[in-house]
Design a protein around this motif. Structure first.
Motif, mmCIF file in Angstrom:
data_model
loop_
_atom_site.group_PDB
_atom_site.id
_atom_site.type_symbol
_atom_site.label_atom_id
_atom_site.label_comp_id
_atom_site.label_asym_id
_atom_site.label_seq_id
_atom_site.Cartn_x
_atom_site.Cartn_y
_atom_site.Cartn_z
ATOM 1 N N SER A 106 1.202 -5.025 3.491
ATOM 2 C CA SER A 106 0.776 -5.273 4.868
ATOM 3 C C SER A 106 0.151 -6.653 4.998
ATOM 4 O O SER A 106 -0.707 -7.049 4.200
ATOM 5 C CB SER A 106 -0.219 -4.204 5.316
ATOM 6 O OG SER A 106 0.391 -2.923 5.304
ATOM 7 N N ILE A 113 0.461 -2.332 12.596
ATOM 8 C CA ILE A 113 0.410 -2.846 11.225
ATOM 9 C C ILE A 113 1.750 -3.504 10.909
ATOM 10 O O ILE A 113 2.817 -2.886 11.039
ATOM 11 C CB ILE A 113 0.130 -1.708 10.223
ATOM 12 C CG1 ILE A 113 -1.173 -1.000 10.593
ATOM 13 C CG2 ILE A 113 0.063 -2.258 8.803
ATOM 14 C CD1 ILE A 113 -1.399 0.298 9.856
ATOM 15 N N ASN A 131 4.261 -5.101 8.239
ATOM 16 C CA ASN A 131 4.594 -5.016 6.815
ATOM 17 C C ASN A 131 5.630 -6.076 6.458
ATOM 18 O O ASN A 131 6.634 -6.235 7.147
ATOM 19 C CB ASN A 131 5.115 -3.618 6.483
ATOM 20 C CG ASN A 131 4.077 -2.551 6.795
ATOM 21 O OD1 ASN A 131 2.916 -2.669 6.421
ATOM 22 N ND2 ASN A 131 4.492 -1.499 7.508
ATOM 23 N N ASN A 142 7.754 -2.129 10.637
ATOM 24 C CA ASN A 142 6.352 -2.170 11.029
ATOM 25 C C ASN A 142 5.940 -0.826 11.606
ATOM 26 O O ASN A 142 6.775 0.054 11.821
ATOM 27 C CB ASN A 142 6.128 -3.295 12.035
ATOM 28 C CG ASN A 142 6.555 -4.643 11.475
ATOM 29 O OD1 ASN A 142 6.237 -4.971 10.340
ATOM 30 N ND2 ASN A 142 7.282 -5.419 12.264
ATOM 31 N N ASN A 172 -3.216 0.533 2.429
ATOM 32 C CA ASN A 172 -4.304 -0.093 3.167
ATOM 33 C C ASN A 172 -5.579 0.735 3.042
ATOM 34 O O ASN A 172 -5.539 1.922 2.715
ATOM 35 C CB ASN A 172 -3.912 -0.265 4.635
ATOM 36 C CG ASN A 172 -2.768 -1.245 4.806
ATOM 37 O OD1 ASN A 172 -2.671 -2.229 4.078
ATOM 38 N ND2 ASN A 172 -1.898 -0.978 5.760
ATOM 39 N N LEU A 180 -6.083 -4.899 4.900
ATOM 40 C CA LEU A 180 -4.662 -4.998 4.588
ATOM 41 C C LEU A 180 -4.474 -5.272 3.103
ATOM 42 O O LEU A 180 -5.201 -6.074 2.509
ATOM 43 C CB LEU A 180 -4.023 -6.131 5.398
ATOM 44 C CG LEU A 180 -4.159 -6.050 6.919
ATOM 45 C CD1 LEU A 180 -3.657 -7.341 7.562
ATOM 46 C CD2 LEU A 180 -3.408 -4.848 7.470
ATOM 47 N N PHE A 202 -1.974 -7.400 11.609
ATOM 48 C CA PHE A 202 -2.696 -6.284 12.229
ATOM 49 C C PHE A 202 -3.116 -6.665 13.643
ATOM 50 O O PHE A 202 -3.439 -7.813 13.939
ATOM 51 C CB PHE A 202 -3.941 -5.955 11.403
ATOM 52 C CG PHE A 202 -4.778 -4.825 11.952
ATOM 53 C CD1 PHE A 202 -4.426 -3.505 11.714
ATOM 54 C CD2 PHE A 202 -5.917 -5.086 12.698
ATOM 55 C CE1 PHE A 202 -5.206 -2.465 12.212
ATOM 56 C CE2 PHE A 202 -6.706 -4.055 13.200
ATOM 57 C CZ PHE A 202 -6.343 -2.737 12.954
#
Length: 494
Positions: A139, A157, A159, A176, A112, A107, A142
């Motif tokens: 990010s 992921i 964000n 996200n 990424n 991240l 996860f």
């Protein structure tokens, strides 16, 4: 009731209080540094990258390059070769292609990165093969799981703030992403609204359904946001009609563990101020734990700073192998927030037979007052006791060897199956010793910007043998299989 009375019957010897030895000087020099984009993050990924059963570490660096730290045994560590990657907030180990070598999903504040693992801790940047996944965002969270029939994982992921929003940063949370595998690569589903997540956890919830829990930082969504739960099969957020009570907090990290033997995980949410433990209820909902349980850890437990604490990474692990999961919480001021404690010691909360938790970090020697972020409880010397690794903002890494005397017996369980989900992510491992069961969900996600992928550790108290049962991701079952204590067992799906 948090802990069933039957646990009092576990034939455990009288165990000593936890003791750790600070061996941080054995680590290579490294810190998590940077400006406001690295106030958050600082996670660590813990995994075995060379097949010697000793946990190695990938540590985020922020504006400094990330570092791969190789475990040479005997608490000797060195920095291993790694592609130079800056802007890293955290990482998670995952076998993306089922080749037996763990990869890293990295991240970043920026695109990424996907690092493909190889023998002898070799890593190659293959982000170009994941063009849809390597979004240029900030990010900070996860999680991953394998959908039925898929050979490759679905990636979630999280964000944080949308740095391109001219009206930000407040009320400027980004959306996200759910990245689903296709024959051609990955396709992105936008998951919105986004409320600035700092942790995601894909696991079975209190209903027994697979859900994606998202813990969000109200510092930036300010109002109108809350913690979120996304039903994976139904592809929708739960709401009050599902019994999902909206909770708003300064969400930083997530940890989960079944604490009362009912088969459903309790969930720990770290925050600025109270650390909220949610207890799974028989009707599939959650209820905040009573204050008397001892997990709220809302202020520093040493020193004279009475301002509220700031919690980051949380992780359950049985530190003294008595058969009860303990809890570590990494603490530290965001940077110099005047309303929060600046010398904020980490917590080591030891679970007692009645299900309450008692603070032992200072007595155990792990009450660091650096601005801690990521952490991991893992057995770095393979002696059967969980050690502690901590990542700090603008301060060196720390590692503590668990030298607690007279600990209980232990067992580690690894899983293997054929197909793309080689490590059986999504399985539930239940270990029963002397009539008392413990379960751990084998998942990727949670924590704060980092996690581990290692055999799962169980304390057994005074038991010499245990029964192991596995509920595999496809709902088939193995066991119970009787095994001896004091070893790592690998169970393969038939």
């Amino acid at each position: 009731m948090i802990r069933a009375a039957v646990l009092l019957c576990l034939a455990t010897p009288v165990l000593a209080e936890p003791v750790f030895q600070d061996l941080s000087a054995n680590l290579p020099a490294h810190s998590y540094v940077g400006g406001w984009e690295h106030f958050v993050g600082g996670g660590v990924a813990v995994f075995d990258c060379d097949g010697d059963a000793l946990p190695d570490v990938f540590a985020a660096g922020g504006t400094a390059p990330a570092m791969l730290i190789r475990n040479r045994g005997g608490f000797v560590f060195d920095a291993a070769p790694l592609p130079a990657i800056t802007g890293v907030t955290g990482a998670y180990p995952i076998d993306l292609d089922a080749d037996g070598f763990l990869d890293l999903f990295v991240l970043r504040a920026g695109p990424n990165v996907v690092l493909k693992g190889a023998a002898d801790c070799g890593f190659m940047d293959i982000s170009y093969q994941f063009a849809e996944v390597a979004e240029d965002k900030w990010s900070t969270a996860f999680a991953a799981w394998w959908a039925d029939g898929d050979d490759r994982p679905t990636l979630a992921i999280g964000n944080y703030v949308d740095r391109d929003d001219p009206d930000g940063p407040f009320e400027a949370c980004d959306t996200n992403s759910i990245m689903r595998p296709t024959p051609e690569g990955y396709v992105r589903d936008v998951l919105k609204p986004g409320f600035c997540p700092l942790s995601m956890l894909a696991a079975r919830d209190a209903r027994g359904r697979h859900t994606l829990r998202i813990s969000n930082d109200r510092h930036y969504y300010v109002s109108g946001g809350y913690e979120q739960m996304w039903d994976i099969a139904q592809a929708r957020f739960l709401d009050t009609q599902d019994g999902w009570a909206n909770v708003s907090l300064w969400g930083m990290g997530i940890a989960s563990r079944d604490l009362n033997g009912d088969g459903a995980d309790e969930v720990m949410l770290t925050s600025m101020g109270d650390q909220l433990l949610q207890i799974a209820q028989p009707d599939g909902t959650y209820k905040g734990a009573p204050y008397s349980i001892g997990t709220y850890a809302q202020r520093p437990h040493v020193g004279d700073d009475g301002r509220p604490s700031t919690g980051w990474h949380a992780e359950f692990g049985d530190v003294d192998n008595d058969g009860r999961a303990d809890l570590f919480i990494a603490k530290g001021n965001v940077d110099q927030m005047p309303g929060m404690a600046t010398r904020d010691p980490n917590n080591l909360l030891m679970q007692q037979p009645d299900g309450t938790f008692v603070e032992f970090a200072a007595d155990a020697g792990v009450a660091s007052t650096h601005r801690s972020r990521g952490a991991a409880l893992a057995d770095f010397d393979q002696d059967g006791r969980l050690d502690l690794f901590v990542s700090n903002r603008r301060a060196p890494l720390e590692i503590y060897r668990n030298v607690t005397p007279e600990t209980g017996n232990w067992l580690r369980v690894a899983l293997r199956q054929t197909g793309g989900n080689r490590d059986a992510i999504g399985a539930v491992i239940t270990v029963t010793a002397q009539g008392v069961g413990q379960s751990i969900q084998h998942i990727i996600g949670g924590g704060h910007a980092g996690g581990q992928l290692l055999p799962r550790h169980f304390g057994l108290g005074g038991a010499d043998t245990a029964l192991v049962h596995v509920l595999w991701p496809d709902s088939s079952e193995t066991g119970p299989v009787q095994v001896k204590a004091g070893q790592t067992v690998t169970l393969k799906k038939p």
